[in-house]
Design a protein around this motif. Structure first.
Motif, mmCIF file in Angstrom:
data_model
loop_
_atom_site.group_PDB
_atom_site.id
_atom_site.type_symbol
_atom_site.label_atom_id
_atom_site.label_comp_id
_atom_site.label_asym_id
_atom_site.label_seq_id
_atom_site.Cartn_x
_atom_site.Cartn_y
_atom_site.Cartn_z
ATOM 1 N N VAL A 1 0.840 -1.191 0.000
ATOM 2 C CA VAL A 1 0.000 0.000 0.000
ATOM 3 C C VAL A 1 0.878 1.244 0.000
ATOM 4 N N GLU A 2 0.755 2.050 -1.060
ATOM 5 C CA GLU A 2 1.593 3.238 -1.163
ATOM 6 C C GLU A 2 1.258 4.267 -0.097
ATOM 7 N N ALA A 3 -0.022 4.334 0.298
ATOM 8 C CA ALA A 3 -0.445 5.378 1.231
ATOM 9 C C ALA A 3 -0.041 5.107 2.664
ATOM 10 N N VAL A 4 0.441 3.917 2.963
ATOM 11 C CA VAL A 4 0.783 3.546 4.332
ATOM 12 C C VAL A 4 2.279 3.293 4.427
ATOM 13 N N GLY A 5 2.900 3.917 5.383
ATOM 14 C CA GLY A 5 4.323 3.702 5.588
ATOM 15 C C GLY A 5 4.581 2.389 6.291
ATOM 16 N N SER A 6 5.819 2.147 6.626
ATOM 17 C CA SER A 6 6.190 0.920 7.312
ATOM 18 C C SER A 6 5.598 0.904 8.714
ATOM 19 N N VAL A 7 4.867 -0.180 9.024
ATOM 20 C CA VAL A 7 4.264 -0.318 10.354
ATOM 21 C C VAL A 7 4.600 -1.697 10.898
ATOM 22 N N PRO A 8 4.727 -1.845 12.207
ATOM 23 C CA PRO A 8 5.007 -3.156 12.798
ATOM 24 C C PRO A 8 3.763 -4.027 12.842
ATOM 25 N N GLU A 9 3.982 -5.314 13.105
ATOM 26 C CA GLU A 9 2.878 -6.245 13.254
ATOM 27 C C GLU A 9 2.118 -5.910 14.535
ATOM 28 N N VAL A 10 0.806 -6.233 14.551
ATOM 29 C CA VAL A 10 -0.063 -5.752 15.620
ATOM 30 C C VAL A 10 0.335 -6.294 16.990
ATOM 31 N N ARG A 11 0.914 -7.506 17.038
ATOM 32 C CA ARG A 11 1.319 -8.031 18.345
ATOM 33 C C ARG A 11 2.484 -7.236 18.930
ATOM 34 N N GLU B 1 0.576 3.645 20.811
ATOM 35 C CA GLU B 1 -0.630 4.353 20.383
ATOM 36 C C GLU B 1 -0.401 4.849 18.956
ATOM 37 N N PRO B 2 -0.907 4.145 17.953
ATOM 38 C CA PRO B 2 -0.624 4.498 16.558
ATOM 39 C C PRO B 2 -1.174 5.876 16.190
ATOM 40 N N SER B 3 -0.505 6.514 15.256
ATOM 41 C CA SER B 3 -0.936 7.830 14.787
ATOM 42 C C SER B 3 -1.786 7.731 13.528
ATOM 43 N N THR B 4 -1.922 6.549 12.954
ATOM 44 C CA THR B 4 -2.747 6.331 11.769
ATOM 45 C C THR B 4 -3.772 5.255 12.041
ATOM 46 N N CYS B 5 -4.943 5.384 11.441
ATOM 47 C CA CYS B 5 -5.978 4.365 11.683
ATOM 48 C C CYS B 5 -5.656 3.074 10.944
ATOM 49 N N HIS B 6 -4.801 3.138 9.913
ATOM 50 C CA HIS B 6 -4.454 1.941 9.143
ATOM 51 C C HIS B 6 -3.171 1.323 9.685
ATOM 52 N N TYR B 7 -3.268 0.733 10.866
ATOM 53 C CA TYR B 7 -2.069 0.140 11.456
ATOM 54 C C TYR B 7 -2.145 -1.376 11.582
ATOM 55 N N ARG B 8 -3.312 -1.967 11.335
ATOM 56 C CA ARG B 8 -3.400 -3.426 11.451
ATOM 57 C C ARG B 8 -3.128 -4.101 10.104
ATOM 58 N N LEU B 9 -3.578 -3.461 8.995
ATOM 59 C CA LEU B 9 -3.314 -3.966 7.645
ATOM 60 C C LEU B 9 -3.699 -5.432 7.455
ATOM 61 N N SER B 10 -4.975 -5.720 7.652
ATOM 62 C CA SER B 10 -5.495 -7.040 7.323
ATOM 63 C C SER B 10 -5.569 -7.182 5.808
ATOM 64 N N VAL B 11 -5.821 -8.402 5.344
ATOM 65 C CA VAL B 11 -5.956 -8.634 3.908
ATOM 66 C C VAL B 11 -7.089 -7.788 3.336
ATOM 67 N N MET B 12 -8.224 -7.770 4.019
ATOM 68 C CA MET B 12 -9.366 -6.994 3.544
ATOM 69 C C MET B 12 -9.054 -5.495 3.548
ATOM 70 N N GLU B 13 -8.319 -5.048 4.546
ATOM 71 C CA GLU B 13 -7.962 -3.627 4.632
ATOM 72 C C GLU B 13 -7.063 -3.227 3.466
ATOM 73 N N GLY C 1 -5.715 7.123 2.476
ATOM 74 C CA GLY C 1 -4.580 7.805 3.081
ATOM 75 C C GLY C 1 -4.406 7.361 4.515
ATOM 76 N N GLN C 2 -3.800 8.213 5.317
ATOM 77 C CA GLN C 2 -3.509 7.860 6.698
ATOM 78 C C GLN C 2 -4.763 7.827 7.564
ATOM 79 N N SER C 3 -5.763 8.636 7.236
ATOM 80 C CA SER C 3 -6.959 8.721 8.069
ATOM 81 C C SER C 3 -8.058 7.813 7.533
ATOM 82 N N CYS C 4 -9.017 7.477 8.394
ATOM 83 C CA CYS C 4 -10.142 6.637 8.001
ATOM 84 C C CYS C 4 -11.153 7.472 7.209
ATOM 85 N N MET C 5 -11.695 6.899 6.160
ATOM 86 C CA MET C 5 -12.668 7.606 5.320
ATOM 87 C C MET C 5 -14.020 7.716 6.013
ATOM 88 N N ASP C 6 -14.705 8.848 5.777
ATOM 89 C CA ASP C 6 -16.109 8.916 6.149
ATOM 90 C C ASP C 6 -16.932 8.388 4.977
#
Length: 422
Positions: free
Chosen positions: A364-374, A382-394, A406-411
């Motif tokens: 995902v280009e819009a999401v930077g490098s994030v660690p695994e949820v565990r 405390e993540p600064s972006t709502c897209h920090y879990r990155l499931s397959v569906m996400e 992008g970094q924020s969750c869509m309305d």
């Protein structure tokens, strides 16, 4: 199970448990569900783990222990509820016992609670409570429990349909009103924090409603069938036995033969058919067995129905002995206690350095490098972006909605625009 959880300063957990428990903990730190944490599940799972996080005082280790304890109680309660419902339908103690023990035909059913919170256990528990409560004369509680099952997973909408259908079939207007009122009251209480506390109703509609309708699995049917056989292993023939029991229910319902149950037990067939359809055609991640649990409850009832039809004592002994042999292998030798072999499909204590990257972030280009949820969970990040879990569906959703993702969750308005432009 206790050795798994208490034998380490950082007990092993599944990624799913890390997601549920971290979001629950994150909410107690002021985060907003669906606005600060992206998730396709309805809110009740995270409200549940949020309450556990409050009880734990923010200690993630204690939160994990409380989650394990809750899952253990729920798993044992499911077994009891399956047995109680078969007893109510057949008045046969042997059939009720066989049905309850049949829940352990799936290797790992008992051991999975040791690895943290899992919504599918709560779905089946709440749904069976709904049916049991109605049969015992508590329609308002039945409606509330049915609503709770949907609060854990959208596909559990079958349970409100079942209890409302039972009330309609009884022809009791008072019971119908109380059932619906209980469901509406619980739903309102469940959604109140989303509206008042987190102000994220629009984001919830996107993630919990729009995303499941537009992003789905494409696993071939044969792969799903093979996955089921792999997960049930030597207990697979009993799955066919449970299916045969559901067919027997269909015959009894359609002909009103009362052999061994009558037309009033139509809910067994409806529930089993619904979750069977979901497993075969809609939602089954073949890499994990927990998606099978809601359907397993109805298959176990089907096994109980078959047992109730056996009027020969020798055949009953054969069936009981065969199931006992499978349970010895599943629980004692392999599936749970692991006295001879390691428990099946259970995660080990992964080194923390191995969890510092999430490979899906590269997709995902819009999401930077994030660690695994565990990693995020155990380090109380405390993540600064709502897209920090990155499931397959996400990840599929983010790719589908470029360049609006992008970094924020869509309305809801942004999501509709993104889908329209795609």
């Amino acid at each position: 199970m206790f050795d798994i959880t208490l034998g380490s300063a950082r007990p092993p957990m599944t990624p799913d448990a890390g997601i549920f428990q971290h979001i629950g903990w994150f909410l107690t730190r002021g985060a907003r569900l669906y606005a600060d944490a992206w998730e396709v599940k309805p809110p009740l799972s995270f409200e549940t783990t949020g309450i556990l996080a409050l009880l734990a005082g923010g200690d993630v280790y204690l939160l994990h222990l409380l989650s394990v304890l809750l899952m253990m109680v729920v798993a044992c309660s499911i077994v009891g509820l399956v047995a109680a419902l078969v007893w109510h339908s057949t008045r046969d103690r042997f059939a009720a016992s066989i049905a309850g023990f049949s829940m352990f035909l799936l290797p790992g059913f008992l051991v999975r609670p040791a690895y943290g919170f899992k919504a599918k256990y709560m779905v089946l528990f709440a749904g069976l409570v709904a049916i049991y409560a109605y049969t015992r004369g508590y329609p308002a509680l039945s409606g509330a429990a049915a609503a709770a099952s949907v609060g854990y997973w959208q596909a559990a909408i079958i349970f409100p349909c079942l209890v409302v259908g039972m009330a309609l079939r009884d022809g009791d207007r008072t019971n119908l009103v109380r059932t619906v009122a209980g469901g509406v009251a619980f739903t309102a209480a469940m959604l109140l924090p989303v509206y008042l506390l987190w102000n994220s109703t629009s984001e919830m509609l996107v993630q919990a409603v729009l995303v499941p309708l537009t992003v789905g699995e494409s696993t071939p049917l044969l792969n799903r069938l093979a996955g089921g056989v792999i997960h049930f292993k030597w207990a697979s023939p009993f799955v066919l036995l449970g299916a045969a029991g559901l067919v027997r229910v269909a015959v009894d319902v359609l002909t009103d033969r009362n052999d061994p149950i009558g037309r009033d037990e139509w809910w067994i067939l409806a529930g089993g058919a619904w979750f069977g359809f979901f497993i075969l055609f809609v939602d089954f991640e073949v890499g994990g067995y927990t998606d099978l649990i809601p359907c397993l409850g109805f298959l176990a009832i089907g096994v109980g129905v078959v047992a109730a039809r056996l009027d020969d004592a020798r055949r009953r002994r054969y069936l009981g002995g065969a199931i006992a042999a499978v349970l010895v292998v599943n629980i004692v030798l392999l599936g749970s206690l692991g006295l001879v072999f390691s428990p099946v499909e259970t995660p080990g204590p992964v080194p923390m350095e191995d969890l510092q990257t999430n490979d899906r972030a590269e997709e995902v280009e819009a999401v930077g490098s994030v660690p695994e949820v565990r990693y995020i969970y155990w380090n109380r990040i405390e993540p600064s972006t709502c897209h920090y879990r990155l499931s397959v569906m996400e990840v599929q959703w983010l790719e589908k909605t470029k360049p609006y993702s992008g970094q924020s969750c869509m309305d809801f308005a942004t999501a509709r625009k993104a889908l329209g432009s795609g």
